[in-house]
Motif scaffolding. Structure first.
Motif, PDB file in Angstrom:
ATOM      1  N   LEU A   1      10.331   4.230   2.873  1.00  0.00           N
ATOM      2  CA  LEU A   1       9.338   4.455   1.932  1.00  0.00           C
ATOM      3  C   LEU A   1       8.176   5.204   2.589  1.00  0.00           C
ATOM      4  CD1 LEU A   1       8.260   4.432  -0.941  1.00  0.00           C
ATOM      5  CD2 LEU A   1       7.205   2.246  -0.418  1.00  0.00           C
ATOM      6  N   ALA A   2       7.863   4.949   3.823  1.00  0.00           N
ATOM      7  CA  ALA A   2       6.750   5.679   4.406  1.00  0.00           C
ATOM      8  C   ALA A   2       7.298   7.019   4.694  1.00  0.00           C
ATOM      9  CB  ALA A   2       6.419   5.144   5.815  1.00  0.00           C
ATOM     10  N   LYS A   3       8.400   7.531   5.089  1.00  0.00           N
ATOM     11  CA  LYS A   3       8.714   8.812   5.196  1.00  0.00           C
ATOM     12  C   LYS A   3       8.893   9.505   3.832  1.00  0.00           C
ATOM     13  CE  LYS A   3      10.916  12.147   7.907  1.00  0.00           C
ATOM     14  NZ  LYS A   3      10.108  12.768   8.833  1.00  0.00           N
ATOM     15  N   LYS A   4       9.546   8.778   2.770  1.00  0.00           N
ATOM     16  CA  LYS A   4       9.339   9.441   1.562  1.00  0.00           C
ATOM     17  C   LYS A   4       7.876   9.760   1.006  1.00  0.00           C
ATOM     18  CE  LYS A   4      13.678   7.416  -0.636  1.00  0.00           C
ATOM     19  NZ  LYS A   4      14.091   6.225  -1.281  1.00  0.00           N
ATOM     20  N   CYS A   5       6.940   9.025   1.346  1.00  0.00           N
ATOM     21  CA  CYS A   5       5.812   9.523   1.159  1.00  0.00           C
ATOM     22  C   CYS A   5       5.200  11.028   1.716  1.00  0.00           C
ATOM     23  CB  CYS A   5       4.710   8.493   1.347  1.00  0.00           C
ATOM     24  SG  CYS A   5       4.639   6.896   0.532  1.00  0.00           S
ATOM     25  N   PHE A   6       5.650  10.965   2.853  1.00  0.00           N
ATOM     26  CA  PHE A   6       5.177  12.450   3.729  1.00  0.00           C
ATOM     27  C   PHE A   6       6.101  13.213   3.143  1.00  0.00           C
ATOM     28  CE2 PHE A   6       5.910  15.510   6.752  1.00  0.00           C
ATOM     29  CZ  PHE A   6       4.664  15.681   6.997  1.00  0.00           C
TER      30      PHE A   6
ATOM     31  N   ASP B   1       2.450  10.381  -9.574  1.00  0.00           N
ATOM     32  CA  ASP B   1       1.633  10.641 -10.660  1.00  0.00           C
ATOM     33  C   ASP B   1       1.159  12.121 -10.285  1.00  0.00           C
ATOM     34  OD1 ASP B   1      -0.087  10.152 -12.923  1.00  0.00           O
ATOM     35  OD2 ASP B   1      -1.749  10.282 -11.611  1.00  0.00           O
ATOM     36  N   PHE B   2       0.757  12.544  -9.026  1.00  0.00           N
ATOM     37  CA  PHE B   2       0.389  13.962  -8.749  1.00  0.00           C
ATOM     38  C   PHE B   2       1.286  14.769  -9.420  1.00  0.00           C
ATOM     39  CE2 PHE B   2      -0.118  17.339  -5.968  1.00  0.00           C
ATOM     40  CZ  PHE B   2      -1.401  17.851  -6.079  1.00  0.00           C
ATOM     41  N   ALA B   3       2.610  14.525  -8.916  1.00  0.00           N
ATOM     42  CA  ALA B   3       3.608  15.385  -9.511  1.00  0.00           C
ATOM     43  C   ALA B   3       3.762  15.417 -10.786  1.00  0.00           C
ATOM     44  CB  ALA B   3       5.194  14.787  -8.719  1.00  0.00           C
TER      45      ALA B   3
ATOM     46  N   LEU C   1       0.728  -1.312   0.185  1.00  0.00           N
ATOM     47  CA  LEU C   1       0.016  -0.221   0.221  1.00  0.00           C
ATOM     48  C   LEU C   1       0.867   1.314   0.043  1.00  0.00           C
ATOM     49  CD1 LEU C   1      -2.653  -1.166   2.310  1.00  0.00           C
ATOM     50  CD2 LEU C   1      -2.979  -0.937   0.040  1.00  0.00           C
ATOM     51  N   ALA C   2       2.018   1.241   0.688  1.00  0.00           N
ATOM     52  CA  ALA C   2       2.905   2.308   0.684  1.00  0.00           C
ATOM     53  C   ALA C   2       3.539   2.570  -0.622  1.00  0.00           C
ATOM     54  CB  ALA C   2       3.913   2.174   1.750  1.00  0.00           C
ATOM     55  N   GLU C   3       3.432   1.679  -1.345  1.00  0.00           N
ATOM     56  CA  GLU C   3       4.341   1.623  -2.756  1.00  0.00           C
ATOM     57  C   GLU C   3       3.043   2.460  -3.542  1.00  0.00           C
ATOM     58  OE1 GLU C   3       5.735  -2.081  -4.089  1.00  0.00           O
ATOM     59  OE2 GLU C   3       7.327  -2.014  -2.483  1.00  0.00           O
ATOM     60  N   ARG C   4       1.920   1.821  -3.287  1.00  0.00           N
ATOM     61  CA  ARG C   4       0.872   2.522  -4.087  1.00  0.00           C
ATOM     62  C   ARG C   4       0.644   3.889  -3.932  1.00  0.00           C
ATOM     63  NH1 ARG C   4      -3.105  -1.168  -6.397  1.00  0.00           N
ATOM     64  NH2 ARG C   4      -2.314  -3.348  -6.216  1.00  0.00           N
ATOM     65  N   ILE C   5       0.683   4.230  -2.410  1.00  0.00           N
ATOM     66  CA  ILE C   5       0.583   5.608  -2.236  1.00  0.00           C
ATOM     67  C   ILE C   5       1.625   6.522  -2.909  1.00  0.00           C
ATOM     68  CG2 ILE C   5       0.885   7.254  -0.302  1.00  0.00           C
ATOM     69  CD1 ILE C   5      -1.019   5.094   1.448  1.00  0.00           C
TER      70      ILE C   5
ATOM     71  N   LEU D   1      -3.276  16.111   3.986  1.00  0.00           N
ATOM     72  CA  LEU D   1      -4.568  16.050   3.488  1.00  0.00           C
ATOM     73  C   LEU D   1      -4.485  15.125   2.116  1.00  0.00           C
ATOM     74  CD1 LEU D   1      -6.143  19.770   3.802  1.00  0.00           C
ATOM     75  CD2 LEU D   1      -6.879  17.813   4.905  1.00  0.00           C
ATOM     76  N   LEU D   2      -3.268  15.392   1.547  1.00  0.00           N
ATOM     77  CA  LEU D   2      -2.972  14.795   0.353  1.00  0.00           C
ATOM     78  C   LEU D   2      -2.763  13.279   0.461  1.00  0.00           C
ATOM     79  CD1 LEU D   2      -2.621  14.875  -2.768  1.00  0.00           C
ATOM     80  CD2 LEU D   2      -0.115  15.513  -2.223  1.00  0.00           C
ATOM     81  N   LEU D   3      -2.031  12.824   1.700  1.00  0.00           N
ATOM     82  CA  LEU D   3      -1.917  11.597   2.095  1.00  0.00           C
ATOM     83  C   LEU D   3      -3.242  10.905   2.346  1.00  0.00           C
ATOM     84  CD1 LEU D   3       1.223  11.741   4.060  1.00  0.00           C
ATOM     85  CD2 LEU D   3       1.023  10.556   1.946  1.00  0.00           C
ATOM     86  N   ASP D   4      -4.198  11.412   3.023  1.00  0.00           N
ATOM     87  CA  ASP D   4      -5.341  11.007   3.292  1.00  0.00           C
ATOM     88  C   ASP D   4      -6.417  10.913   1.965  1.00  0.00           C
ATOM     89  OD1 ASP D   4      -5.244  11.033   5.939  1.00  0.00           O
ATOM     90  OD2 ASP D   4      -6.392  13.007   6.248  1.00  0.00           O
ATOM     91  N   SER D   5      -6.221  11.524   0.863  1.00  0.00           N
ATOM     92  CA  SER D   5      -6.768  11.360  -0.341  1.00  0.00           C
ATOM     93  C   SER D   5      -6.047  10.287  -0.821  1.00  0.00           C
ATOM     94  CB  SER D   5      -6.511  12.744  -1.140  1.00  0.00           C
ATOM     95  OG  SER D   5      -7.012  12.471  -2.179  1.00  0.00           O
ATOM     96  N   ALA D   6      -4.828  10.214  -1.208  1.00  0.00           N
ATOM     97  CA  ALA D   6      -4.049   8.984  -1.641  1.00  0.00           C
ATOM     98  C   ALA D   6      -4.546   7.666  -0.800  1.00  0.00           C
ATOM     99  CB  ALA D   6      -2.652   9.164  -1.528  1.00  0.00           C
ATOM    100  N   LYS D   7      -4.637   7.750   0.364  1.00  0.00           N
ATOM    101  CA  LYS D   7      -5.000   6.320   1.150  1.00  0.00           C
ATOM    102  C   LYS D   7      -6.458   6.009   0.651  1.00  0.00           C
ATOM    103  CE  LYS D   7      -2.484   7.499   5.431  1.00  0.00           C
ATOM    104  NZ  LYS D   7      -2.634   7.899   6.833  1.00  0.00           N
TER     105      LYS D   7
END
Length: 135
Positions: A63-68, A21-23, A11-15, A114-120
């Motif tokens: 990876l989780a930190k890279k997401c944030f 993709d957003f970028a 899931l972290a990889e998908r996020i 907010l963006l991470l909540d949307s991604a989740k």
């Protein structure tokens, strides 16, 4: 490694792909560099706004930190890029502007949340799986 961690890693990889993709849709380039070693400070990421929009992320982060960090730097792009110029950059790093800088960082943190909540939610709807709070 338990099954729960494998699911969370997937899931972290998908996020992370969601954020990439957003970028990409905003024509933001990404670069990875050992920022903490180069900058010799606790710098996890950096958004650069000039002729190109560029986000630099520390290569050594999990990876989780890279997401944030990516979501946070995207927050600077969305919220602050129209103000960015050489004078803004100089003021941003000035010791005299610490409270103003902290305000801008807090704004980017809120955007990241907010963006991470949307991604989740997006990833959960694609996979039909729950997601434990590891971000």
């Amino acid at each position: 490694m338990g099954r729960q961690y494998l699911v969370e890693d997937e899931l972290a990889e998908r996020i992370y792909r969601f954020l990439l993709d957003f970028a990409a849709k905003r024509d933001i380039s990404l670069m990875y560099s050992p920022l903490r070693h180069v900058a010799k400070c606790a710098l996890n990421g950096l958004f650069v706004h000039s002729d190109i929009n560029l986000i630099i992320i520390d290569t050594d982060l999990p990876l989780a930190k890279k997401c944030f960090v990516l979501a946070h730097e995207l927050g600077h792009y969305v919220l602050h890029r129209r103000y960015m110029n050489p004078i803004w950059a100089k003021a941003y790093w000035s010791k005299d502007c610490r409270s103003w800088r902290m305000k801008k960082e807090a704004e980017a943190d809120r955007f990241a949340g907010l963006l991470l909540d949307s991604a989740k939610r997006s990833v959960q709807s694609e996979t039909g799986r729950g997601f434990s709070e590891s971000y």
